[in-house]
Design a protein around this motif. Sequence first.
Motif: not given
Length: 181
Positions: A152-155, A160-161, A165-171
């Motif tokens: 999944t993704t942080l959004d 709110h976080l 992010l400085a770079v695209p991330c996923e969980f």
Amino acid sequence: MTAPEITLLPPSAAGDIALVAAVSDLVNLVYAESETGLWSGAVDRTTPAEVAGFVAAGEIAVARLGGRLAGCVRVCRLADDTGEFGMLAASPEVRGTGLGRALVAFAERHSRAAGHRRIQLELLVPRDGTHPAKDFLARWYRRLGYEVVRTTTLDVDFPHLAPLLAVPCEFLVYHKDLTPA
């Protein structure tokens, strides 16, 4: 390493300002190191107020070596049959000694005793490329028997976080079966 003393903090410890601050500081230190480059600027993982709330809810376990705080983990109920752990942190001075493994084992025992059939954890990773600390943790969790069950993704969970992010991330969402083999 001498065996750590790992205990679930009693809810009354939420009022221990020094202990709550020490746990918060440890988590923030460890996560700042392990998430270098993922965030734009300095982003604390937690606050003393948030840690106090988790302690009051009976969700924070600490590891002590020689009476000193050496690590911590948050353990909670995610669903009727699923526990979750997070905020896993071992002091830099004791890395590589098995303390992290002992904290994960504690979280698993605690979840099993609460009647959970599985336990979950989440790992924030960069979407593209590699990250030494995150790559290490992904391999380590797999060695401990955890498997990725969802990405999944942080959004989605923490909108709110996401802008921080400085770079695209996923969980990466991991599960481990806690039922006896």
